[in-house]
Design an enzyme around this catalytic site. Structure first.
Site, PDB file in Angstrom:
ATOM      1  N   SER A 149       0.808  -1.201   0.045  1.00 54.57           N
ATOM      2  CA  SER A 149       0.151  -0.166   0.131  1.00 54.57           C
ATOM      3  C   SER A 149       0.758   1.259  -0.064  1.00 54.57           C
ATOM      4  O   SER A 149       1.979   1.342   0.496  1.00 54.57           O
ATOM      5  CB  SER A 149      -0.776  -0.088   1.223  1.00 54.57           C
ATOM      6  OG  SER A 149      -1.365   1.162   1.210  1.00 54.57           O
ATOM      7  N   TYR A 162      -1.030  -0.642  10.424  1.00 55.91           N
ATOM      8  CA  TYR A 162      -1.067  -0.835   9.004  1.00 55.91           C
ATOM      9  C   TYR A 162       0.300  -0.427   8.142  1.00 55.91           C
ATOM     10  O   TYR A 162       0.921  -0.969   7.215  1.00 55.91           O
ATOM     11  CB  TYR A 162      -2.270  -0.105   8.247  1.00 55.91           C
ATOM     12  CG  TYR A 162      -2.578  -0.561   7.031  1.00 55.91           C
ATOM     13  CD1 TYR A 162      -2.829  -1.702   6.491  1.00 55.91           C
ATOM     14  CD2 TYR A 162      -2.471   0.510   5.808  1.00 55.91           C
ATOM     15  CE1 TYR A 162      -3.593  -2.224   5.287  1.00 55.91           C
ATOM     16  CE2 TYR A 162      -2.952  -0.077   4.592  1.00 55.91           C
ATOM     17  CZ  TYR A 162      -3.546  -1.177   4.267  1.00 55.91           C
ATOM     18  OH  TYR A 162      -3.840  -1.436   3.014  1.00 55.91           O
TER      19      TYR A 162
END
Length: 285
Positions: A149, A162
């Protein structure tokens, strides 16, 4: 020649395994490879959803192989290797796609959330690369795609779990790009920003902790964005065909990454200013 045609020419046995292949980006990748006549191993933890995606793969022109795989379980990876080896005798493309989204301020997140995020978003990629590597070597080479990501490149506030997991995926991918070159195994890491997917859907993600200012902004952006999973899948496949290390599908991902790399101190000051003044993705409402 299209990107899929180039990959089919490079890997004539056309064998691909995708984790998290029953929804979002994983399913979009499965169906795109199917249109190129690839054999697609559909790997996910829900056998009913695996069966449904396998049917869609067959309808799209591919050949499917159903694999029930919980990416937090090493034994499931080892079992999957045995299934693929028995069915196909090797593997050409491995796509480590499965993941979850977690968010919150570091003082508010207990270690269970950290463990959940690292197990699903980082350790699953490590297990995938390690366990399937012998099958790629057996095929004489191949391609690994790790779905990370832009969060792992930009490291925004309130998303530490994350960010850390995805940064680890990027670091692993950069390492393997060089380390596996002698085995004729290429590596691509996908680093999109927000796009339409099932990542934040409640079903299948019950109990995930995704809260805070940044999380709310990401939810709003995911609801309003026009970028689809199919577009991100297409960008990923194009990056593979071109032998690219990074796939950054969106303009904001490319622009912010460039700014962060060229002017890291300035970039962090900009993020801090917007965070303090509730601008951009950090708006409260």
């Amino acid at each position: 020649m299209s990107a899929l045609e180039k990959l089919a020419a490079k890997y004539p046995q056309k064998r691909v395994l995708i984790t998290g292949a029953t929804s979002g980006l994983g399913e979009a990748l499965a169906l795109q490879f199917a249109t190129g006549g690839f054999r697609v191993a559909v790997a996910s933890r829900n056998p009913e959803k695996v069966a449904a995606t396998c049917q869609r793969v067959e309808e799209a022109g591919g050949e499917s192989l159903a694999i029930t795989l919980d990416v937090t379980r090493l034994q499931d990876f080892q079992d999957a290797v045995s299934v693929v080896d028995a069915a196909w005798g090797g593997l050409d493309v491995l796509i480590n796609n499965a993941g979850i989204a977690t968010a919150g301020k570091i003082r508010d997140l207990d270690l269970q959330v950290w463990q959940q995020s690292l197990d699903t978003d980082l350790w699953s990629v490590i297990h995938g690369c390690r366990e399937f590597l012998p099958l790629l070597e057996k095929a004489g080479g191949g391609h690994i795609v790790n779905v990370a990501s832009a969060a792992g490149l930009l490291n925004g506030p309130d998303v530490s779990t994350y960010n850390v997991a995805k940064a680890g995926v990027i670091s692993l991918s950069e390492t393997l790009k060089v380390e596996l070159a002698e085995q004729n195994i290429d590596v691509t890491v996908s680093c999109p920003t927000v796009f339409k997917s099932s990542l934040l859907d409640q079903e299948g993600h019950e109990g995930d902790v995704f809260e805070g200012t940044t999380a709310n902004g990401l939810k709003r952006d995911m609801e309003s964005t026009s970028i689809s999973s199919e577009y991100v899948a297409d960008c990923t496949i194009n990056a593979m065909a071109r032998g690219r290390m990074y796939s950054l599908p969106q303009r904001d991902a490319r622009a912010n990454w460039l700014l962060a790399r060229l002017f890291p101190e300035t970039f962090r000051k900009i993020i801090l200013y917007m965070y303090r003044h509730q601008l951009w993705i950090f708006k409260q409402n």
